[in-house]
Write an enzyme that holds these catalytic residues in place. Structure first.
Site, PDB file in Angstrom:
ATOM      1  N   LYS A  14     -25.276 -31.880 -20.333  1.00 58.82           N
ATOM      2  CA  LYS A  14     -25.331 -30.411 -20.208  1.00 58.82           C
ATOM      3  C   LYS A  14     -25.916 -29.762 -21.467  1.00 58.82           C
ATOM      4  O   LYS A  14     -26.737 -28.855 -21.365  1.00 58.82           O
ATOM      5  CB  LYS A  14     -23.924 -29.829 -19.948  1.00 58.82           C
ATOM      6  CG  LYS A  14     -23.279 -30.316 -18.654  1.00 58.82           C
ATOM      7  CD  LYS A  14     -21.981 -29.566 -18.380  1.00 58.82           C
ATOM      8  CE  LYS A  14     -20.905 -29.780 -19.431  1.00 58.82           C
ATOM      9  NZ  LYS A  14     -20.313 -31.147 -19.429  1.00 58.82           N
ATOM     10  N   ARG A  89     -14.383 -24.374 -16.277  1.00 51.79           N
ATOM     11  CA  ARG A  89     -13.882 -25.744 -16.187  1.00 51.79           C
ATOM     12  C   ARG A  89     -12.618 -25.848 -15.358  1.00 51.79           C
ATOM     13  O   ARG A  89     -12.075 -26.945 -15.200  1.00 51.79           O
ATOM     14  CB  ARG A  89     -13.576 -26.234 -17.581  1.00 51.79           C
ATOM     15  CG  ARG A  89     -14.474 -27.348 -18.086  1.00 51.79           C
ATOM     16  CD  ARG A  89     -14.032 -27.603 -19.495  1.00 51.79           C
ATOM     17  NE  ARG A  89     -14.443 -28.820 -20.074  1.00 51.79           N
ATOM     18  CZ  ARG A  89     -15.475 -28.962 -20.896  1.00 51.79           C
ATOM     19  NH1 ARG A  89     -16.292 -27.981 -21.116  1.00 51.79           N
ATOM     20  NH2 ARG A  89     -15.694 -30.116 -21.467  1.00 51.79           N
ATOM     21  N   ARG A 128     -22.552 -41.407 -28.875  1.00 52.24           N
ATOM     22  CA  ARG A 128     -22.640 -40.128 -29.595  1.00 52.24           C
ATOM     23  C   ARG A 128     -21.596 -40.067 -30.715  1.00 52.24           C
ATOM     24  O   ARG A 128     -21.858 -39.545 -31.782  1.00 52.24           O
ATOM     25  CB  ARG A 128     -22.429 -38.973 -28.603  1.00 52.24           C
ATOM     26  CG  ARG A 128     -22.581 -37.606 -29.234  1.00 52.24           C
ATOM     27  CD  ARG A 128     -22.518 -36.499 -28.213  1.00 52.24           C
ATOM     28  NE  ARG A 128     -21.155 -36.234 -27.791  1.00 52.24           N
ATOM     29  CZ  ARG A 128     -20.822 -35.355 -26.850  1.00 52.24           C
ATOM     30  NH1 ARG A 128     -21.757 -34.687 -26.206  1.00 52.24           N
ATOM     31  NH2 ARG A 128     -19.569 -35.149 -26.533  1.00 52.24           N
ATOM     32  N   ARG A 134     -17.791 -35.816 -34.192  1.00 46.48           N
ATOM     33  CA  ARG A 134     -16.814 -35.093 -33.370  1.00 46.48           C
ATOM     34  C   ARG A 134     -15.535 -35.902 -33.253  1.00 46.48           C
ATOM     35  O   ARG A 134     -15.558 -37.073 -32.884  1.00 46.48           O
ATOM     36  CB  ARG A 134     -17.405 -34.825 -31.976  1.00 46.48           C
ATOM     37  CG  ARG A 134     -18.081 -33.469 -31.892  1.00 46.48           C
ATOM     38  CD  ARG A 134     -18.693 -33.233 -30.546  1.00 46.48           C
ATOM     39  NE  ARG A 134     -17.734 -33.242 -29.442  1.00 46.48           N
ATOM     40  CZ  ARG A 134     -18.005 -32.819 -28.229  1.00 46.48           C
ATOM     41  NH1 ARG A 134     -19.196 -32.345 -27.944  1.00 46.48           N
ATOM     42  NH2 ARG A 134     -17.095 -32.860 -27.291  1.00 46.48           N
ATOM     43  N   ARG A 145     -10.542 -36.989 -21.544  1.00 45.19           N
ATOM     44  CA  ARG A 145     -11.440 -35.896 -21.153  1.00 45.19           C
ATOM     45  C   ARG A 145     -11.980 -36.121 -19.747  1.00 45.19           C
ATOM     46  O   ARG A 145     -12.097 -35.185 -18.951  1.00 45.19           O
ATOM     47  CB  ARG A 145     -12.598 -35.780 -22.151  1.00 45.19           C
ATOM     48  CG  ARG A 145     -12.180 -35.011 -23.407  1.00 45.19           C
ATOM     49  CD  ARG A 145     -13.047 -35.347 -24.590  1.00 45.19           C
ATOM     50  NE  ARG A 145     -14.440 -35.039 -24.423  1.00 45.19           N
ATOM     51  CZ  ARG A 145     -15.426 -35.594 -25.136  1.00 45.19           C
ATOM     52  NH1 ARG A 145     -15.141 -36.489 -26.066  1.00 45.19           N
ATOM     53  NH2 ARG A 145     -16.658 -35.262 -24.917  1.00 45.19           N
TER      54      ARG A 145
END
Ligand code: ADP
Length: 194
Positions: A14, A89, A128, A134, A145
């Site tokens: 996204k 969401r 990532r 992160r 998640r």
């Protein structure tokens, strides 16, 4: 105004596709993930509250996110349109967004869902995590998640499908090919700015 929701699980691309869409169609980008991370890094009260949820891979409470979105929409009253990334969401967030936009005499025109197999999502997110810095890109939190996505976020797709707004695009091809598939749908409403 043209308002788009880019929908999909964590790691579906996204953020990357939002950048492509923003540069081609000049829409105002609203990413709740980016906005929340900005609040966290500035140590605001909202950020301190949100961090507790984000670090566990859980969704931040609806009222926190909805309040934040509402002020962002107000800040960009003269935008050509908005691209919502990572929002809504939950179903209450989707309903709240409809109300906010109705108040501004506009609406969500199109919801584009990126479809990516789960094994590929995990692979991308772990990859990532090695460079992003992160705190939520580690395997345990990633699994949480994805679980939150299935239980709370997936129903948002049915909500928009019932309103005839949902289109699904394969997000498993190259970035350029995926972008091309997205543009085919967007061009029915809005042409790129050249
Ligand atoms: P990803 O899609 O890769 O999981 P995001 O950057 O969109 O990443 O979101 C990171 C975290 O921020 C989420 O796990 C969640 O805790 C929080 N978050 C982002 N957007 C929302 C939202 N709309 N509602 C609730 N929590 C959110």
């Amino acid at each position: 105004m043209f308002n788009l929701v880019l929908f999909g699980p964590p790691g579906s691309g996204k953020g990357t596709q939002s950048e492509n869409i923003v540069s081609n169609y000049k829409l105002q980008h609203i990413s709740t993930g980016d906005l929340l991370r900005d609040e966290v890094s500035r140590h605001t009260p909202l950020g301190t509250e949100a961090k507790k949820y984000m670090d566990q891979g859980m969704l931040v409470p609806d009222e926190v996110v909805i309040g934040m979105i509402s002020s962002k929409i107000d800040e960009s009253a003269d935008a050509r349109g908005f691209i919502f990334d990572g929002f809504p969401r939950t179903r209450p967030q989707a309903e709240a967004l409809d109300k906010l936009l109705e108040f501004k005499h506009t609406r969500i025109h199109l919801v584009l869902a990126l479809d990516v197999p789960e094994a590929e999502l995990v692979k991308r997110l772990v990859g990532r995590g090695e460079t992003s810095g992160r705190s939520d890109d580690n395997e345990e939190v990633i699994a949480k998640r994805i679980k939150e996505y299935h239980s709370k976020t997936q129903p948002v797709a049915s909500y928009y499908n019932a309103h005839g707004k949902l289109e699904t695009v394969t997000g498993n091809h190259s970035i350029a090919e995926t972008f091309k598939s997205l543009t085919k749908h967007i061009n029915k409403y809005l042409l790129p700015v050249t």
